[in-house]
Design a protein around this motif. Structure first.
Motif, PDB file in Angstrom:
ATOM      1  N   ASP A  90      48.283  42.094  51.277  1.00  0.00           N
ATOM      2  CA  ASP A  90      47.189  41.138  51.421  1.00  0.00           C
ATOM      3  C   ASP A  90      47.729  39.751  51.773  1.00  0.00           C
ATOM      4  O   ASP A  90      47.117  39.000  52.547  1.00  0.00           O
ATOM      5  CB  ASP A  90      46.383  41.092  50.120  1.00  0.00           C
ATOM      6  N   LEU A  91      48.882  39.411  51.240  1.00  0.00           N
ATOM      7  CA  LEU A  91      49.513  38.135  51.587  1.00  0.00           C
ATOM      8  C   LEU A  91      49.853  38.130  53.077  1.00  0.00           C
ATOM      9  O   LEU A  91      49.623  37.150  53.788  1.00  0.00           O
ATOM     10  CB  LEU A  91      50.783  37.949  50.753  1.00  0.00           C
ATOM     11  N   TYR A  92      50.358  39.261  53.543  1.00  0.00           N
ATOM     12  CA  TYR A  92      50.737  39.397  54.953  1.00  0.00           C
ATOM     13  C   TYR A  92      49.538  39.163  55.862  1.00  0.00           C
ATOM     14  O   TYR A  92      49.583  38.369  56.797  1.00  0.00           O
ATOM     15  CB  TYR A  92      51.308  40.803  55.149  1.00  0.00           C
ATOM     16  N   VAL A  93      48.441  39.846  55.580  1.00  0.00           N
ATOM     17  CA  VAL A  93      47.278  39.737  56.475  1.00  0.00           C
ATOM     18  C   VAL A  93      46.648  38.351  56.377  1.00  0.00           C
ATOM     19  O   VAL A  93      46.095  37.837  57.348  1.00  0.00           O
ATOM     20  CB  VAL A  93      46.232  40.848  56.194  1.00  0.00           C
ATOM     21  N   THR A  94      46.750  37.730  55.216  1.00  0.00           N
ATOM     22  CA  THR A  94      46.131  36.414  55.051  1.00  0.00           C
ATOM     23  C   THR A  94      46.938  35.350  55.777  1.00  0.00           C
ATOM     24  O   THR A  94      46.383  34.421  56.369  1.00  0.00           O
ATOM     25  CB  THR A  94      45.984  36.071  53.555  1.00  0.00           C
ATOM     26  N   VAL A  95      48.261  35.497  55.754  1.00  0.00           N
ATOM     27  CA  VAL A  95      49.082  34.542  56.496  1.00  0.00           C
ATOM     28  C   VAL A  95      48.802  34.663  57.999  1.00  0.00           C
ATOM     29  O   VAL A  95      48.795  33.677  58.724  1.00  0.00           O
ATOM     30  CB  VAL A  95      50.592  34.769  56.214  1.00  0.00           C
ATOM     31  N   PHE A  96      48.510  35.871  58.467  1.00  0.00           N
ATOM     32  CA  PHE A  96      48.369  36.048  59.912  1.00  0.00           C
ATOM     33  C   PHE A  96      46.957  36.069  60.421  1.00  0.00           C
ATOM     34  O   PHE A  96      46.691  35.584  61.524  1.00  0.00           O
ATOM     35  CB  PHE A  96      49.112  37.304  60.367  1.00  0.00           C
ATOM     36  N   GLY A  97      46.050  36.636  59.647  1.00  0.00           N
ATOM     37  CA  GLY A  97      44.709  36.776  60.197  1.00  0.00           C
ATOM     38  C   GLY A  97      43.674  35.916  59.500  1.00  0.00           C
ATOM     39  O   GLY A  97      42.525  35.891  59.893  1.00  0.00           O
ATOM     40  N   GLY A  98      44.065  35.193  58.472  1.00  0.00           N
ATOM     41  CA  GLY A  98      43.050  34.573  57.629  1.00  0.00           C
ATOM     42  C   GLY A  98      42.893  33.079  57.827  1.00  0.00           C
ATOM     43  O   GLY A  98      43.646  32.427  58.549  1.00  0.00           O
ATOM     44  N   ARG A  99      41.906  32.538  57.150  1.00  0.00           N
ATOM     45  CA  ARG A  99      41.599  31.117  57.281  1.00  0.00           C
ATOM     46  C   ARG A  99      42.563  30.253  56.495  1.00  0.00           C
ATOM     47  O   ARG A  99      42.784  29.096  56.790  1.00  0.00           O
ATOM     48  CB  ARG A  99      40.163  30.874  56.794  1.00  0.00           C
ATOM     49  N   THR A 100      43.139  30.884  55.442  1.00  0.00           N
ATOM     50  CA  THR A 100      44.059  30.136  54.591  1.00  0.00           C
ATOM     51  C   THR A 100      45.235  29.595  55.386  1.00  0.00           C
ATOM     52  O   THR A 100      45.765  28.516  55.095  1.00  0.00           O
ATOM     53  CB  THR A 100      44.561  31.052  53.466  1.00  0.00           C
ATOM     54  N   ARG A 101      45.650  30.372  56.387  1.00  0.00           N
ATOM     55  CA  ARG A 101      46.766  29.943  57.233  1.00  0.00           C
ATOM     56  C   ARG A 101      46.524  28.551  57.803  1.00  0.00           C
ATOM     57  O   ARG A 101      47.426  27.731  57.886  1.00  0.00           O
ATOM     58  CB  ARG A 101      46.927  30.945  58.383  1.00  0.00           C
ATOM     59  N   LYS A 102      45.275  28.297  58.189  1.00  0.00           N
ATOM     60  CA  LYS A 102      44.961  27.006  58.810  1.00  0.00           C
ATOM     61  C   LYS A 102      45.144  25.848  57.835  1.00  0.00           C
ATOM     62  O   LYS A 102      45.646  24.794  58.191  1.00  0.00           O
ATOM     63  CB  LYS A 102      43.531  27.020  59.355  1.00  0.00           C
ATOM     64  N   VAL A 103      44.703  26.054  56.592  1.00  0.00           N
ATOM     65  CA  VAL A 103      44.852  25.001  55.577  1.00  0.00           C
ATOM     66  C   VAL A 103      46.329  24.707  55.342  1.00  0.00           C
ATOM     67  O   VAL A 103      46.775  23.552  55.389  1.00  0.00           O
ATOM     68  CB  VAL A 103      44.239  25.427  54.219  1.00  0.00           C
TER      69      VAL A 103
END
Lengths: 348, 348
Positions: A257-270
């Motif tokens: 889940d960390l992997y997908v969030t770093v790459f596909g998620g909105r959190t990456r932008k923050v």
């Protein structure tokens, strides 16, 4: 064929209509008071404006919130489809009107910290908010899955968790499809903690992206530093899982889940904006309109860990990345001061 | 000031000269018989042709292999800088001439499978190859670090492992720098297994990249499927760590190293080509000249697991991703048939 009533017409809840309808079920999509225009759009042209996809042509009925009782009539399952900002609304307005025999499957990810520093999951929170003597089977979805890709039928591996394995198996039968793969676990605390934490840590890993591309965004991404923060994240999440009593194997979910969030998620932008050197206020401003659950979760988790440290249950020094992220968000620290040397360890 | 003799002038070994020289040490870079042109280039113009960087201007002396004895004279530490394809050469030609009082630090990552299915690390392999009665302190580097980024002084978090914590601390003092962060561990098997496995699994995760972009390479990357394979990789690596007796905390290294290898490493290219539908022969052809350690390691690990399964020590069904990768490489299987449903589990 089962009737699945989805309350909250956000992206993930709506994307679940694809595997649900392919399995021959009927979906009743109910908007919250904030979803009026989404429901109008799906009702008239079948298009979901934030998911940016046409929903399945048949099998979906749309309801505004005033029609929620009608949407619950004869339902076999209720999906709680609100974000973490909508859980209190759901607890106050929806939980009381769901009949006891209908199981709930919640997509809301996150943990809530209590005053003593202990953290509870949303299923636990919902259970605590039930009217006296009312019982409901409250289950939840964890695991790496972004709504866009689920709607596009890309392969996803997720976990459904709840107390009763038979109910979980029934829920799985409604959604399991050639592209939506479902593990089951009765370790609710472990699964929910694993997937909640990754939001805070995805923010931490993304700092390295912003630091590498720089304030003008023109630099190249580096991966050693991201991987260093990724490893440290896994280390701290593993330790937090132990603290809440979740099974160690849930680190598999955290990592995916960390992997997908770093790459596909909105959190990456923050995290990237903070890493580029923008203040938290400026970063939030630049992301106007984007859900910022990661900020809430990082703040809560850090508050929980600080409270536990005060009670002597944990050492704050075991969570240098989480504390750094919290200090950036809530105490004006700058991203560049990542406490690298505190990630070092000696194992003899 | 210490004298560090580096044998093998590959990318990672050469990149280590940056933190080593910044710490005031002297580096003697010795080429293997395959590194003649590298040594010539560094000697004349200071440029490393495969690392594609100018090495530090002062502090490095270059030696061809015929001068190895001179390079070892008065050395304090020897770096074994060969790839996994060079370990036998190193064991036969270099180990016998290293004095017993000089510790070795090896950058070669990988495991070797023995006939009974047990897997040993390169430090163990080197120890087994020592001349009778000879003793050497053989230490190794693990953790997520690509050579290019180390040379560019991007932050990297790595682990040095070996039997003697005092020697490890001395080695750390030679290389620790503001951008090169070093944990220490006496769990050699755990560290080496953790970092070896990630090559095989990085190939597995990259399959999803190739499947998403398609044979023409024009499709978009998806992250749900990559994350599903990433989570499954962590699950299988965790289980393999248990089998070899490595500490569970090493999954932190595996996960971080898997991350950097999927993004910054050469293994990504192999997995992507296989995912795009090219045969293993065609993929290798398209990557001519690129080191393909991941293929060797995946094959070895799978062979080891299959042997253990025959002996009843493990269940082959616990490693569906590794076996799929092995079947693609060695038995003509196609990448698209990823055994997704076998990744599902039930935890009651």
């Amino acid at each position: 064929m089962k009737i699945i009533t989805v309350i909250g017409a956000g992206q993930m809840a709506s994307a679940l209509s694809f595997p649900a309808i392919e399995n021959g079920n009927k979906v009743r999509l109910v908007g919250t008071p904030l979803d009026r225009s989404v429901i109008d759009s799906v009702k008239t042209i079948g298009f979901h404006p934030t998911l940016k996809r046409q929903l399945p042509k048949t099998g979906i009925e749309c309801y505004q919130i005033e029609e929620v009782n009608k949407a619950l009539e004869g339902a076999d399952v209720v999906i709680c489809g609100v974000s973490s900002f909508g859980v209190d609304w759901f607890a106050e307005n929806i939980l009381p009107i769901i009949p006891e025999n209908i199981p709930i499957l919640s997509i809301t990810k996150g943990m809530i910290d209590l005053e003593d520093g202990s953290m509870i999951t949303y299923p636990q929170y919902f259970e605590s908010k039930l009217p006296a003597n009312k019982k409901l089977s409250i289950n939840a979805i964890g695991g790496p899955c972004t709504s866009y890709e689920l709607a596009d039928k890309d392969h996803s591996v997720v976990a459904f968790c709840g107390h009763d394995i038979e109910i979980l198996r029934m829920l799985k039968s409604l959604f399991e499809s050639p592209y939506y793969h479902i593990s089951l676990s009765t370790d609710v605390v472990g699964v929910e903690c694993a997937v909640a934490l990754k939001n805070a840590y995805a923010l931490g890993v993304s700092l390295a992206i912003g630091l590498a591309i720089g304030p003008d965004g023109l630099g190249h991404e580096h991966y050693n530093s991201q991987a260093g923060l990724f490893g440290q994240s896994v280390k701290e999440m593993k330790h937090l899982l132990e603290i809440v009593g979740g099974g160690d194997e849930n680190i598999i979910l955290s990592a995916g889940d960390l992997y997908v969030t770093v790459f596909g998620g909105r959190t990456r932008k923050v995290g990237t904006l903070l890493g580029q050197g923008f203040s938290i206020e400026e970063s939030i401003k630049r992301l106007e309109g984007v859900t910022l659950e990661s900020i809430v979760i990082a703040t809560r988790t850090a508050r929980g860990v600080r409270a536990l440290a005060k009670r002597g249950v944990v050492k704050l020094s075991d969570f240098p990345l989480l504390i750094h992220v919290d200090n950036i968000i809530n105490a004006g620290a700058t991203a560049v001061d990542i406490p690298w040397s505190s990630f070092e360890s000696e194992k003899i």
